[in-house]
Design an enzyme around this catalytic site. Structure first.
Site, PDB file in Angstrom:
ATOM      1  N   SER A 150      -2.517   5.601  -0.782  1.00 41.89           N
ATOM      2  CA  SER A 150      -3.510   4.549  -0.557  1.00 41.89           C
ATOM      3  C   SER A 150      -4.598   5.036   0.400  1.00 41.89           C
ATOM      4  CB  SER A 150      -2.848   3.294   0.013  1.00 41.89           C
ATOM      5  OG  SER A 150      -1.958   2.718  -0.929  1.00 41.89           O
ATOM      6  N   ASN A 177       0.858  -1.181   0.000  1.00 38.98           N
ATOM      7  CA  ASN A 177       0.000   0.000   0.000  1.00 38.98           C
ATOM      8  C   ASN A 177       0.897   1.234   0.000  1.00 38.98           C
ATOM      9  OD1 ASN A 177      -2.953  -0.973   0.413  1.00 38.98           O
ATOM     10  ND2 ASN A 177      -1.733  -2.201   1.851  1.00 38.98           N
ATOM     11  N   GLU A 178       1.139   1.746  -1.188  1.00 40.35           N
ATOM     12  CA  GLU A 178       2.073   2.845  -1.377  1.00 40.35           C
ATOM     13  C   GLU A 178       1.428   4.186  -0.986  1.00 40.35           C
ATOM     14  OE1 GLU A 178       5.010   2.231  -1.795  1.00 40.35           O
ATOM     15  OE2 GLU A 178       5.449   0.729  -3.311  1.00 40.35           O
ATOM     16  N   PRO A 179       2.249   5.246  -0.852  1.00 40.72           N
ATOM     17  CA  PRO A 179       1.699   6.569  -0.559  1.00 40.72           C
ATOM     18  C   PRO A 179       0.534   6.916  -1.475  1.00 40.72           C
ATOM     19  CG  PRO A 179       4.075   6.650  -0.447  1.00 40.72           C
ATOM     20  CD  PRO A 179       3.726   5.275  -0.927  1.00 40.72           C
TER      21      PRO A 179
END
Length: 640
Positions: free
Chosen positions: A177, A173-175
């Site tokens: 999300s 869950n990358e920046p």
């Protein structure tokens, strides 16, 4: 610090520490090392499994991959084999998988989980769930919904194990999300791909997408434990625990979970306010070291030389209680300035016929035997090339001990070039086989033993070029080739008795008065850490030897970080001419220039990084009010 891991609750906060943790929004516990912390997490998981077994229920675990949970899995495997821990009632759901990715690819998380856990315990294969990296794009969305449904049908996650990326991602869950996001495909952040690049032997080989559980899925877990180890994680750990909730740091969503704990080692916790600047959160016991750290911090914060700090500066920065124990800021400033000044020396082996009371090193013996341990065949000149040069020019007997061959850091095209040149002169079966192996190699293959040998010899030749340039006889250059490293892969074998015996042999042979070693725990693929552990284990075995009573150990930092100014115990100035000599020595390591394989997110070449770092250290000393130098190399003494 050995602290039992418990659910987040005020009653579990250490007594008398409420003021300390006022900036912290997530329960966390700190251990001396990752091994101890991992064992405690494994105990909690085992206890949960057994509790569910006794109740006749399934235990649903959410599992993570990466380097952080490996020791947890190793301990669970040990418990299964030695203590009878059964996994027959366990159902697992892994967080993520690269996309696209075949299951049998050695970089897949399917391969990882079976290698580290599932192949060694009695879990029912039907109960193992790992996101499928082979689903066709047109069916991927439906597959993700099905994965969510499977978790729900299993009754939800009883326990979710997490790591944390330097972007603050959990799972993938990358920046950006959303806090309610579900299982889905996602485009990986550049930093995430850079961190994965060593395992894939180059950024260009890292997939750009992944399938991951969503933040919303993770947040539904009844219990969450996040692991963070090492200096590289310290900044994002502080931001996650003390910062505001933000989609730009997805791990901050865990602040709203009622039963989440961060399990940290000392390095990962180093930037928490209560650890880094405790005077901002409590009344301190002002030891000499803490006072020194605080005054250096204050000087840098105020951008004023140490000797210009005033009572007001101290009072305005939460340090009034320090003043109350002293006559005035003047006395504190003088003491700090003198301590900083005494770390600076142009004589790293000690200055002959000089008063050494306030010098970092002893004046005697005048000529010392020195071992410089270098984890890879270039760390010696990259990290302490100027000091290396001083030790040689000042007449000390300097030995260089390269702990590993460094073969995996030689790109295939470099080895192929050497083999083809050799074959063009005299065609041999050996080099023909090297060429055949390299041309037939796929991205999923490990190097053959012969290719590893060629790559290791390339690095040996480069090392000899640098040591000869620095004036070291070949007889004082030692290639240890520690066995733990020789796997042909990023993942190494555990440190073993054979590794330590090799370390013992070289130390007993030289009987050094000084040892220099890499104290850098932020190496992106862990070799520095293991090499340091090998030295510490060797020192533990040899410390009773009579010659060891005269041996001092100095730790340098590698290409990734430098010691904090308040930590430095010996700072060796470099003239512009010495900076240039150091650069030329680094240049002999030609395969590590121009796009080196393991340089992390910092795209500068190693020699540029080293020069910039040494220059920054000198500038910090100057800003504190000390003399101005072109560059400085820094060391901390290790007491064994």
């Amino acid at each position: 610090m050995e602290v039992a891991i418990e659910p987040k609750s005020i009653q579990y906060q250490p007594a008398g520490q409420f003021e300390d943790t006022r900036f912290e929004k997530i329960h966390n516990v700190i251990f001396n090392d990752s091994k101890t912390g991992s064992f405690e997490v494994a105990k909690e998981i085992a206890k949960l499994i057994r509790k569910k077994q006794e109740a006749g229920k399934k235990c649903v675990l959410g599992l993570a991959t990466g380097s952080s949970p490996i020791k947890v899995y190793e301990e669970l495997v040990r418990m299964h084999k030695e203590e009878g821990l059964s996994f027959k009632n366990v159902v697992t759901f892994n967080l993520d998988e690269y996309y696209p990715m075949e299951r049998n690819n050695i970089q897949s998380y399917h391969y990882f989980m079976h290698q580290h856990l599932f192949d060694h315990v009695d879990i029912d294969p039907a109960n193992v769930n790992i996101p499928d990296g082979t689903v066709s794009p047109d069916k991927l969305q439906k597959y993700c919904r099905s994965y969510e449904s499977q978790i729900e049908k299993a009754g939800g996650l009883d326990f979710q194990l997490l790591g944390i990326g330097r972007t603050g991602h959990i799972g993938f869950n990358e920046p950006g999300s959303h806090f309610n996001s579900a299982t889905r495909d996602i485009t990986l952040d550049h930093i995430t791909r850079v961190d994965a690049a060593p395992a894939f032997k180059g950024l260009e080989n890292v997939p750009r997408k992944a399938v991951t559980m969503g933040i919303g899925t993770i947040r539904k877990a009844k219990r969450i434990v996040l692991l963070a180890w090492g200096q590289n994680k310290s900044e994002i750990v502080r931001e996650t625990i003390e910062g505001e909730i933000s989609s730009e740091v997805p791990a901050t969503y865990l602040q709203e979970h009622s039963n989440a704990t961060f399990v940290l080692d000392k390095e990962a916790a180093a930037h928490l306010t209560r650890i880094d600047t405790p005077w901002l959160v409590r009344t301190c016991d002002w030891t000499k070291d803490l006072t020194h750290k605080a005054v250096v911090w204050l000087s840098l914060q105020k951008e004023k030389p140490v000797l210009q700090l005033t009572d007001k500066d101290y009072n305005d920065s939460g340090m009034s209680d320090l003043l109350s124990t002293e006559q005035s800021s003047y006395e504190i400033n003088i003491r700090t300035f003198n301590r900083l000044q005494h770390t600076i020396t142009g004589w790293p082996g000690g200055k002959p016929n000089a008063d050494d009371t306030n010098r970092p090193e002893r004046a005697t013996p005048e000529k010392k035997r020195v071992i410089i341990f270098s984890p890879h065949p270039d760390d010696d000149v990259i990290s302490m090339g100027g000091t290396f040069d001083r030790l040689v020019s000042q007449g000390h007997e300097v030995h260089i001990a390269y702990q590993t061959s460094g073969n995996i850091a030689v790109a295939d095209h470099e080895a192929l070039k050497i083999a083809e040149v050799a074959n063009s002169i005299t065609k041999t079966d050996t080099f023909s086989k090297v060429i055949e192996d390299l041309n037939g190699k796929t991205e999923e293959d490990f190097d053959s033993e012969l290719v590893r040998k060629i790559k290791g010899n390339i690095r040996r030749s480069e090392s000899y070029g640098a040591t000869r340039y620095m004036g070291i006889p070949d007889s004082q250059v030692h290639f240890l080739d520690l066995p733990f490293y020789e796997t042909g892969a990023i993942r190494k074998k555990p440190l073993g008795e054979e590794d330590i015996n090799i370390m013992n042999d070289i130390i007993e042979k030289v009987k050094p008065h000084q040892i220099y070693a890499a104290g850098d725990l932020a190496d992106p693929h862990g070799t520095h850490r293991v090499c340091l552990e090998a030295l510490f284990a060797s020192l533990g075995q040899l410390k009773s030897k009579s010659f060891m009573k005269d041996c001092w150990v100095w730790l340098y930092r590698g290409a990734w970080h430098e010691w904090e100014i308040h930590e430095i115990e010996m700072a060796v100035p470099m003239s512009p001419a010495q900076v240039l000599r150091k650069r030329k020595a680094i240049f002999y390591h030609q395969t590590q220039k121009d796009g080196v394989m393991f340089q992390g997110e910092d795209l500068r070449e190693f020699w540029v990084r080293a020069e910039d770092r040494n220059k920054e250290t000198a500038q910090k000393y100057q800003s504190l009010g000390l003399a101005s130098y072109a560059a400085m190399e820094a060391f901390v003494r290790y007491h064994y």
